[in-house]
Enzyme design. Structure first.
Site, PDB file in Angstrom:
ATOM      1  N   LEU A  46      47.269  26.622  48.840  1.00 29.83           N
ATOM      2  CA  LEU A  46      48.449  25.798  48.574  1.00 29.83           C
ATOM      3  C   LEU A  46      49.623  26.183  49.467  1.00 29.83           C
ATOM      4  O   LEU A  46      50.275  25.325  50.063  1.00 29.83           O
ATOM      5  CB  LEU A  46      48.856  25.913  47.104  1.00 29.83           C
ATOM      6  CG  LEU A  46      47.966  25.183  46.118  1.00 29.83           C
ATOM      7  CD1 LEU A  46      48.494  25.363  44.705  1.00 29.83           C
ATOM      8  CD2 LEU A  46      47.882  23.703  46.451  1.00 29.83           C
ATOM      9  N   ARG A 333      49.367  37.113  26.832  1.00 32.42           N
ATOM     10  CA  ARG A 333      48.163  37.533  27.541  1.00 32.42           C
ATOM     11  C   ARG A 333      47.942  39.044  27.548  1.00 32.42           C
ATOM     12  O   ARG A 333      46.858  39.521  27.254  1.00 32.42           O
ATOM     13  CB  ARG A 333      48.263  37.086  29.005  1.00 32.42           C
ATOM     14  CG  ARG A 333      48.096  35.619  29.189  1.00 32.42           C
ATOM     15  CD  ARG A 333      48.202  35.241  30.646  1.00 32.42           C
ATOM     16  NE  ARG A 333      47.925  33.814  30.766  1.00 32.42           N
ATOM     17  CZ  ARG A 333      47.960  33.133  31.902  1.00 32.42           C
ATOM     18  NH1 ARG A 333      48.242  33.742  33.035  1.00 32.42           N
ATOM     19  NH2 ARG A 333      47.682  31.845  31.929  1.00 32.42           N
TER      20      ARG A 333
END
Lengths: 641, 257
Positions: A46, A333
Site C-alpha cells: 500500500l 488484544r
C-alpha cells in the site's frame, strides 16, 4: 558524519495548523524540474505502490522495485478488517481530533502528536481517493458507504470491503501504479530484491538489487530513496506475515546509518489458529469479531483428556469472564493474548499439543441458531475447518495469539525522512504513527496516508534543495563497494559446507524470539535471548547448507540473507526490550505491571522513542532518544476491570 | 484426526527456461494429514537437501489464498481437487495413503516455465497496464459519498474484483485463454459509475492486449470451475458486449452509448 540528533522537525503552531503550515512552508519543485529528479521506491504494498504512483503522476522519474512476480502481490493484500477514516458519516461524534486521540491513546502514549494528528487529518482523503479508483467498499442499500465499529472503537469509522479490504485497497494502488508504468513515469522492476542501500557523502543515493531470476546484481542511483518494505514480524518465523516478508531492506539501511526505532514494539493478535507441528509454515489470523459471540475457556484440570463437549460447566475456567467481568471476552488484544499465554504456560492448554485455548460458540449457537451464526461468521468458520479439519459448529475452536504487525521500524522525522538525508521510509517499515500499539484498521490508513498524501509533499521539499544537481553516478566507489559486498555474501553462503537448511535455523530462531521477546518479557528471559541468539547465529553461519548456484532462481539463497538479518535484528529487539524498563502497548515487561496485571508505563523515565545506532554489533548498539512531548493530550493509565 | 500417510509424487523438474524438463518420482513418506499441500512440499524439500539434491522450486507467499502467488497443476487440475481453493489452502487430508500425486507447473505458452514449478505470469501485468485502472491522480478525487453506488452494483463489482490473478483460469483452459482474468478486471471497473468514462476504451485495449499473448475463448467454462475465488463466466459475456460496442462506436464522438 552521521547525524543522530534526531530532530523530529515538527512544525510550529496549533495541532490543527501544523500540516497546513508545513505544506505552505515547503519548497515546491516546478513541473519541468520534476522531470530532472529520479526517485527509487522499494516495495509495492500500500505505501510503496501509492507513493510510486503519486510521484509518477507529479512527473518525477520513478524506479519501483519488488521481489514479488507482480506488484499486486505485496502482503498488504492479506489485510482483512478495514480502514479507518474520520468521515463521521454515521453522525456518531467522530472527528479528526477523536481519531487522533484514539490513535495516540491506543498507542499507549508512545507516538508523536503531530504525526498522528496529520494521519487523522488526511484519513478522509484516502477514502475519496480509493472510491474514485474503483475500490468496491461495502455500501448500504441507499448506495452510500457503510461503516462499522472495529477493535473496540466507540464510533463506526471503519470502511471495509467484505473481509478483503487490504486486497481491494492494494488493487487500487496497484492499478494507479500500473497506469504510471504505462505512462512511462514509473519503471517497474519485479522479482528484484534490494540488498544494499548506497550512501555517498552522507546521503542515500541509490540501491543495489539482485534479479531473482538471473542472479544479476545491479546498481541504481537516484536523487533519493524511499523504502516501503513492510514490517519484521517474520523474525518470529511463525507469524501471520507472508512467507517472503523480511526486514533486509530496512536492516541494511540501518547498518548504513539509519536509526532503528522501537524494535521491541511488536503486536500479537489474540485470535489465530494455533501452531501445529514443526512443518507449520505460517499462522492464520481469524477476525477478532469472533470474540463478540465466542466464549474463551480452558479446562480446570491440568490432565484433562476428555473432548470439550464432555467437560461439565463447573470444570471449565472461563478465565477472561472471571477476571474482567466488565469487558469479559472483549478485553483488548494484548490483554486477551497475555491471559491465553498464562493458562497455556500453566499446562492447561487444549489440543494435542496443549497450545491453544477454546473459543466456544455453543451458547451463541443455542441462543441464535446455526443460520444466524453462519451469516455472521460463516466465512471464518470455513477457513477454520479447512485448516484444522475440525467443525467449529460442533466443537469449540482452538485459538492462540500470533504476531502480525510490528510498530517499530526505521526512525523518521515529520517529513518521513530518516536521519540519513535522502532516505525516506513509509508504511509499516517506519516507526512513526502507532506508538507502542496499533489500533485495528489503522495500518492500511497509515500506508496510504504516507504514500498518497504525505510523501509527495515532503519529498518535493527535500529535492527542492538539490535543484540542478546531477544524480550520483552508479560508477562511484560507493556503488561498487555495495555490489561487491553482495557478491561476497552470496559466494560465502554458497560455499558453506554445512548440514542444515535455512528454514531449520529460522524456525529455531523464531522459537527463541517468541519465548523471550514475545507477548510477555522479563529481564532473565531477555538476557537469555541475548546469549542464545548469538550462539545460534554462530551455528547458522557455520552449518547452513544451500545447494544450487547464484546465477539463477535460488530460493534458499534468497532466504539465507533474510534470516541472517533476522538474527541481528532479534538481538536489537531483545536489547531494546531490556532497556525499556516499563510496560507499554505491545511491550509487556512482567516486572512492570499494576496490581491487576495491566501494563504499567513509567512516563517520567520512558516518554521517548528509542532510536538505535548501528555500531557493528547489535548487542552493542548505541541508544539515542527522541523525547515525546505531549502538548495537547495528557497521558493516562488504562484499565479494563 | 491427524494421520501419517505415504504418497508418491511425480514432480516436474526443469533447471531453466531453455533446458528440457522431466518428471521426477519422489516418495513422500510419513506426511501428516494436517499439513497443507505446500507444507508437504516444504518437508520434501528439507529431505531432498539432506541427500544433496536441489529442492523443488515453487512459489507461494501469503499461504492464505489471497495473494495469488501459488498455483500448481495437481493431478491435472489447477489448484487441485477442492472447489474454491488455492493450492496453499489445500490440505493433505484430501489425499489417502498410497496416492500418486502428479505435480506440474501452470501449462500455457503465455506462462513460460522459469524453473521446476515456477512460471512467468507477467502478461497479466501487461493487460492491467493497457487499461485496468480508472484515471484519477492522487488528490483529484471528489467526496466519496457524492456518487451513490447501488449496493447490488458494488457487490457485483466486488465479485469480479475478488480475482487474485493466480492464472488458474489460463492453466485450466484447453485454449490457454485468459478471458476470465481479463473480464473480471474489466468488469470490476466497468460496472461502477466511476469506471464509465473509460469503459469502452478499457474493454477494447485490454482485450486486444490479452490477444497478443493468450488463446481464444470457446466457452468451455473450465476457468470458472478452476477459479479459487469462483468468479463467474457471466463477466466474460458482459465483457464481450462492451468489446463489441467499443468496435461500433465513433471514437471521436460521444454518441456510442
Amino acid at each position: 558524519m552521521l547525524n543522530f540528533e534526531l530532530n523530529p522537525n515538527i512544525p510550529t503552531g496549533d495541532l490543527e495548523e501544523k500540516w497546513q503550515n508545513h505544506k505552505f512552508a515547503s519548497q515546491l519543485v516546478s513541473p519541468n524540474n520534476k522531470r530532472q529528479f529520479e526517485v527509487i521506491v522499494v516495495g509495492t504494498g500500500l505505501a510503496g505502490a501509492s507513493a510510486a504512483a503519486s510521484l509518477g503522476e507529479l512527473g518525477y522519474k520513478v524506479k519501483s522495485f519488488t521481489y514479488n512476480d507482480s506488484a499486486r502481490r505485496a502482503h498488504s493484500i492479506a489485510a482483512q478488517g478495514g480502514i479507518n477514516a474520520s468521515k463521521n458519516y454515521k453522525n456518531d461524534g467522530d472527528s479528526t481530533y477523536r481519531l487522533f486521540y484514539d490513535t495516540i491513546k491506543g498507542g499507549d502514549y508512545r507516538s508523536r502528536e503531530a504525526n498522528v494528528y496529520r494521519l487523522a487529518e488526511v484519513s478522509t482523503s484516502i477514502i475519496d481517493q480509493c472510491v474514485a479508483q474503483g475500490v468496491p467498499f461495502a455500501r448500504e442499500y441507499g448506495g452510500l458507504l457503510d461503516n462499522r465499529s472495529f477493535g473496540g472503537a466507540q464510533v463506526s469509522r471503519t470502511f471495509y470491503a467484505r473481509g478483503q479490504t487490504g486486497q481491494q485497497l492494494l488493487l487500487g494502488a496497484y492499478s494507479a501504479l500500473m497506469r504510471q508504468v504505462a505512462a512511462k513515469n514509473v519503471e517497474l522492476h519485479t522479482r528484484s530484491e534490494m540488498l544494499e542501500l548506497v550512501v555517498h557523502d552522507g546521503r542515500a543515493v541509490g540501491v543495489v538489487v539482485r534479479d531473482l531470476l538471473t542472479g544479476q546484481v545491479s546498481s541504481h542511483s537516484a536523487h533519493c530513496v524511499v523504502l516501503a518494505t513492510g514490517g519484521y514480524g517474520n523474525v518470529y518465523y511463525l507469524s501471520t506475515n507472508a512467507m517472503m516478508c523480511n526486514a533486509s531492506a530496512i536492516w541494511r539501511a540501518h547498518k548504513k546509518g539509519a536509526a532503528f526505532a522501537n524494535p521491541c514494539y511488536t503486536q500479537i493478535h489474540p485470535t489465530c489458529i494455533p501452531a501445529g507441528e514443526d512443518f507449520q509454515s505460517k499462522l492464520t489470523l481469524m477476525s477478532e469479531s469472533l470474540r463478540n459471540d465466542g466464549r474463551v475457556w480452558v479446562p480446570r484440570d491440568f490432565d484433562e483428556a476428555r473432548s470439550p463437549a464432555d467437560i461439565p460447566e463447573d470444570e471449565r475456567d472461563y478465565y477472561l469472564e472471571t477476571k474482567y467481568p466488565a469487558f469479559g471476552n472483549l478485553v483488548p488484544r494484548d490483554v486477551a493474548s497475555r491471559n491465553a499465554k498464562t493458562v497455556v504456560d500453566q499446562g492447561r492448554g487444549v489440543g494435542s499439543l496443549k497450545n491453544g485455548v477454546y473459543l466456544d460458540f455453543s451458547d451463541a449457537l443455542g441462543r441464535d441458531g446455526e443460520d444466524t451464526i453462519r451469516g455472521k461468521y460463516g466465512n471464518l468458520f470455513d477457513i477454520y475447518q479447512r485448516i484444522t479439519g475440525e467443525d467449529p459448529y460442533k466443537h469449540p475452536m482452538r485459538i492462540y495469539p500470533a504476531t502480525h504487525y510490528t510498530m517499530g521500524g526505521l526512525w523518521v522525522d515529520y517529513n518521513l525522512m530518516s536521519n540519513l538525508p535522502g532516505l525516506f521510509v513509509v508504511g509499516e517499515a517506519n516507526f512513526s504513527d502507532h506508538g507502542a500499539n496499533r489500533l485495528g484498521a489503522s495500518a492500511l490508513m497509515q500506508g496510504l496516508a504516507d504514500g498518497y498524501f504525505i510523501l509527495p509533499y515532503t519529498l518535493g521539499n527535500y529535492l527542492s534543495n538539490h535543484l540542478g544537481e546531477a544524480k550520483v553516478s552508479d560508477r562511484e566507489p560507493a556503488f561498487k563497494q555495495a555490489e561487491s559486498k553482495v557478491d561476497s555474501g552470496t559466494k560465502r553462503y554458497l560455499s558453506n559446507m554445512g548440514t542444515k537448511s535455512i528454514d531449520h535455523f529460522h524456525r529455531e530462531l523464531g522459537k527463541i524470539v517468541w519465548d523471550y521477546i514475545g507477548m510477555s518479557r522479563n529481564r532473565a528471559g531477555l538476557e537469555r535471548a541475548l546469549s542464545d541468539i548469538p550462539a545460534l547465529a554462530h551455528e547458522f553461519q557455520k552449518d547452513m547448507k544451500i545447494l544450487g548456484s547464484a546465477d539463477g532462481l535460488n530460493q534458499s539463497l534468497e532466504k539465507a540473507g533474510r534470516v541472517a538479518d533476522f538474527f541481528e535484528l532479534a538481538q536489537l529487539m531483545a536489547k531494546d526490550a531490556l532497556e525499556r524498563e516499563e510496560s507499554c502497548g505491545g511491550h509487556f515487561r512482567e516486572e512492570h505491571q499494576t496490581p491487576e496485571g495491566e501494563a504499567l508505563r513509567h512516563d517520567d523515565d520512558f516518554s521517548f522513542a528509542s532510536a538505535w545506532e548501528w555500531t557493528g554489533d547489535p548487542k552493542k548498539a548505541k541508544l539515542h532518544k527522541e523525547d515525546l512531548n505531549f502538548e495537547f493530550v495528557t497521558p493516562t493509565q488504562r484499565s479494563y476491570k | 484426526m491427524e494421520e501419517k500417510i505415504n504418497v508418491t509424487l511425480k514432480v516436474w523438474r526443469q533447471t531453466s527456461p531453455n533446458e528440457p524438463g522431466f518428471f521426477e518420482i519422489i516418495e513422500a513418506n510419513d506426511i501428516s494429514t494436517d499439513a497443507s499441500f505446500l507444507e508437504m512440499l516444504d518437508v520434501v524439500n528439507e529431505r531432498l537437501l539432506d541427500i544433496d539434491r536441489e529442492p523443488i522450486a515453487f512459489e507461494s507467499d501469503c499461504r492464505e489464498g489471497i495473494c495469488g502467488t501459488c498455483g500448481l497443476m495437481i493431478n491435472g487440475q489447477a489448484h487441485g481437487p477442492e472447489k474454491a481453493t488455492a493450492t496453499c489452502q489445500l490440505h493433505m487430508r484430501t489425499f489417502k495413503n498410497g496416492d500418486n500425486i502428479i505435480i506440474e507447473p501452470w501449462r500455457a505458452d503465455a506462462f513460460p516455465i522459469i524453473k521446476d514449478l515456477v512460471v512467468d505470469r507477467s502478461p497479466f501485468d501487461e493487460i492491467i497496464e493497457s487499461g485496468g485502472y480508472i484515471s484519477v491522480n492522487s488528490g483529484a478525487a471528489a467526496e466519496a459519498n457524492q456518487i451513490p453506488v447501488p449496493k447490488e452494483v458494488a457487490d457485483t463489482a466486488f465479485d469480479a474484483a475478488a480475482c487474485i490473478g493466480c492464472g488458474a483460469c489460463v492453466a485450466a483452459c484447453p485454449n490457454s485463454a485468459a478471458q476470465l482474468f481479463t473480464a473480471a478486471k474489466i468488469q470490476h471497473l466497468n460496472l461502477l459509475p466511476q469506471g464509465q468514462a473509460e469503459r469502452y476504451n478499457r474493454a477494447e485495449s485490454m482485450i486486444e492486449k490479452m490477444e497478443e499473448f493468450f488463446g481464444t475463448c470457446t466457452n468451455h467454462g473450465e476457468c470458472e470451475s478452476a477459479c479459487p475465488k469462483e468468479i463467474s463466466i457471466d463477466f466474460i459475456a458482459w465483457t464481450n458486449r462492451d468489446f463489441i460496442k467499443s468496435k461500433l462506436r465513433n471514437p471521436k464522438k460521444a454518441n456510442y452509448k
